[in-house]
Design an enzyme around this catalytic site. Structure first.
Site, PDB file in Angstrom:
ATOM      1  CD  GLU A  38    -106.215  -8.185  30.103  1.00 33.19           C
ATOM      2  OE1 GLU A  38    -106.567  -6.989  29.935  1.00 33.19           O
ATOM      3  OE2 GLU A  38    -106.079  -8.976  29.169  1.00 33.19           O
ATOM      4  CG  HIS A  39    -106.056  -6.505  35.987  1.00 33.23           C
ATOM      5  ND1 HIS A  39    -107.104  -5.728  36.408  1.00 33.23           N
ATOM      6  CD2 HIS A  39    -106.608  -7.665  35.558  1.00 33.23           C
ATOM      7  CE1 HIS A  39    -108.240  -6.396  36.262  1.00 33.23           C
ATOM      8  NE2 HIS A  39    -107.975  -7.565  35.740  1.00 33.23           N
ATOM      9  CB  SER A  72    -129.141   2.622  21.958  1.00 37.25           C
ATOM     10  OG  SER A  72    -128.526   1.369  21.746  1.00 37.25           O
ATOM     11  N   GLY A 124    -121.068  -5.967  28.210  1.00 37.64           N
ATOM     12  CA  GLY A 124    -120.791  -6.760  29.405  1.00 37.64           C
ATOM     13  C   GLY A 124    -119.902  -7.965  29.180  1.00 37.64           C
ATOM     14  CB  ALA A 125    -118.762  -9.788  26.282  1.00 43.30           C
ATOM     15  N   GLY A 126    -116.693  -7.732  28.209  1.00 43.26           N
ATOM     16  CA  GLY A 126    -115.288  -7.367  28.369  1.00 43.26           C
ATOM     17  C   GLY A 126    -114.622  -7.025  27.053  1.00 43.26           C
ATOM     18  CB  SER A 129    -119.765  -2.672  24.705  1.00 46.12           C
ATOM     19  OG  SER A 129    -119.977  -2.736  26.093  1.00 46.12           O
ATOM     20  CG  ASP A 174    -111.029  -1.091  27.882  1.00 46.71           C
ATOM     21  OD1 ASP A 174    -109.991  -1.763  27.745  1.00 46.71           O
ATOM     22  OD2 ASP A 174    -111.909  -1.347  28.717  1.00 46.71           O
TER      23      ASP A 174
HETATM   24  C1  GLA Z   1    -110.864  -3.429  31.954  1.00 48.80           C
HETATM   25  C2  GLA Z   1    -110.462  -1.956  32.036  1.00 48.80           C
HETATM   26  C3  GLA Z   1    -109.083  -1.748  31.405  1.00 48.80           C
HETATM   27  C4  GLA Z   1    -108.065  -2.709  31.971  1.00 48.80           C
HETATM   28  C5  GLA Z   1    -108.596  -4.142  31.953  1.00 48.80           C
HETATM   29  C6  GLA Z   1    -107.681  -5.114  32.628  1.00 48.80           C
HETATM   30  O1  GLA Z   1    -111.066  -3.783  30.631  1.00 48.80           O
HETATM   31  O2  GLA Z   1    -111.415  -1.166  31.377  1.00 48.80           O
HETATM   32  O3  GLA Z   1    -108.690  -0.409  31.575  1.00 48.80           O
HETATM   33  O4  GLA Z   1    -107.698  -2.311  33.271  1.00 48.80           O
HETATM   34  O5  GLA Z   1    -109.876  -4.240  32.554  1.00 48.80           O
HETATM   35  O6  GLA Z   1    -106.486  -5.227  31.948  1.00 48.80           O
END
Ligand code: GLA
Length: 387
Positions: A38-39, A72, A124-126, A129, A174
């Site tokens: 992550e990150h 949509s 918006g849930a990460g 989408s 993503d």
């Molecule tokens: C979001 C961003 C990704 C990544 C993550 C964290 O999902 O779209 O590119 O940086 O945060 O890992």
């Protein structure tokens, strides 16, 4: 039809209702969840996402113009943009418009189209989408225009569009995951080179959506990006050839004595990218996900990257008390959104409703959850249209 035909049928039905004609192309792209890393993507490190069962489908047809019309099922607004001069509108189809512009810049001769979008990736849930929307739209537009546009180029165009056009400085994870993931595998991505490898992954993942929104997220995300850039600039004073922050060693970061909080941000990045390598290697040997690496990742995100939230910390602690759960962590950008737990499918199935019930009591908020395997990647299909 595509493998996820129920959603594709819904997209095609929306297309027919809206435009009074049959679509000629159906594209479908998955959301993603990140097992670990992550990150790290925008720091030149490694990530290890899987495609999830939730997907965005796009039904489309050429319309003989230079306009792309968009509708949509999950948005009240419908709109359109010009392929020759797409302007940001602040609406959901900016993702499509920005992508079309970028594909054109990269040489694709696109043609006007009508598109209908149907998605069960929660916004918006990460769970990516927007990336799944971009990839599905890109596959559909390329197919309609009969242009060859490689998956990797599409992912890069989508990431670029999101940064330039929509204004969030995301990394490549993503869009790469949505475009390149393959069922039954995690996608290992070396984000410095864009190299990828398919790592067999037959496990189950509980995705727990805390329901905590993203109000904070884009501002905090961009603030972290600025911090890691400062950390890299300081490290380069000592190591001018350092290619990226993730390319530094933990020893180099410790020896640099960066000012707080840059020291913690850098420490997260260099330790996290090493955790990804260890998890990918374990999966490659046919072992289950090492749960302790997920826990260490969460702790590093909480303490060093400071992108957790009380709800995410609560989930990790609660999930680890459930029998058969091997590891848990926040996933995606953080500051709310989703967390994951890994373990036996049966253990996750029985733990999830209990954790959700406890969460409701503790936070007076109803969480979402689903159990996913590494699902199919993006697809595009031409339909035979009756004359
Ligand atoms: C979001 C961003 C990704 C990544 C993550 C964290 O999902 O779209 O590119 O940086 O945060 O890992």
């Amino acid at each position: 039809m595509t493998p996820d035909s129920a959603g594709s049928v819904a997209a095609a039905a929306l297309f027919r209702r809206t435009y009074g004609a049959e679509p000629t192309v159906i594209a479908s792209a998955p959301g993603r969840v990140n097992l670990i890393g992550e990150h790290t993507d925008y720091n030149g490190g490694e990530v290890l996402p899987i495609a999830i069962g939730a997907r965005t489908r796009v039904a489309a047809r050429a319309n003989g113009s230079r306009q792309v019309r968009c509708v949509s099922a999950s948005a009240a607004d419908a709109g359109e943009f010009s392929l020759d001069d797409p302007q940001p509108s602040g609406k959901w189809w900016d993702y499509a418009a920005g992508l079309a512009r970028q594909m054109s810049r990269q040489g694709a001769a696109l043609v006007g189209a009508d598109i209908a979008v149907w998605s069960d990736v929660p916004a918006g849930a990460g769970l990516a989408s927007s990336a799944s929307l971009e990839i599905a739209v890109g596959l559909a537009l390329a197919r309609i225009a009969e242009v060859e546009f490689g998956r990797r180029d599409l992912a890069l165009a989508a990431r670029h569009a999101e940064e330039e056009y929509v204004g969030v400085a995301v990394g490549i994870m993503d869009q790469f995951a949505s475009a390149l993931a393959v069922g039954g595998h995690a996608l290992r991505i070396w984000c410095d080179t864009g190299e990828t490898a398919q790592i067999p992954f037959g496990g189950s993942v509980l995705i727990f959506d805390t329901g905590v929104g993203r109000a904070l997220r884009s501002g905090a995300f961009n603030a972290r990006r600025a911090e890691v850039e400062s950390a890299l600039a300081l490290l380069r004073r000592r190591h001018p050839a350092l290619p990226s922050l993730a390319g530094a060693t933990p020893e180099e970061v410790a020896a640099a004595e960066l000012p707080a909080p840059l020291d913690r941000r850098a420490r997260h990045v260099v330790t996290e990218t090493r955790r990804v390598a260890r998890v990918a290697d374990a999966l490659g040997r046919g072992e289950p996900v090492p749960g302790e690496e997920l826990l260490a990742s969460h702790e590093s995100l909480r303490r060093d990257y400071e992108c957790s939230a009380p709800e995410l910390d609560w989930f990790v602690e609660r999930a680890m008390r459930a029998p058969g759960v091997r590891g848990a962590r926040l996933t995606g950008a953080g500051w709310g959104g989703c967390a994951i737990a890994v373990g036996d499918a049966a253990a996750l199935e029985s733990a999830a409703p209990e954790i959700a019930a406890d969460y409701r009591v503790s936070f007076r908020r109803t969480p979402g959850w689903r159990i996913t395997a590494a699902s199919d990647g993006a697809t595009v299909a031409s339909l035979t249209v009756r004359p």
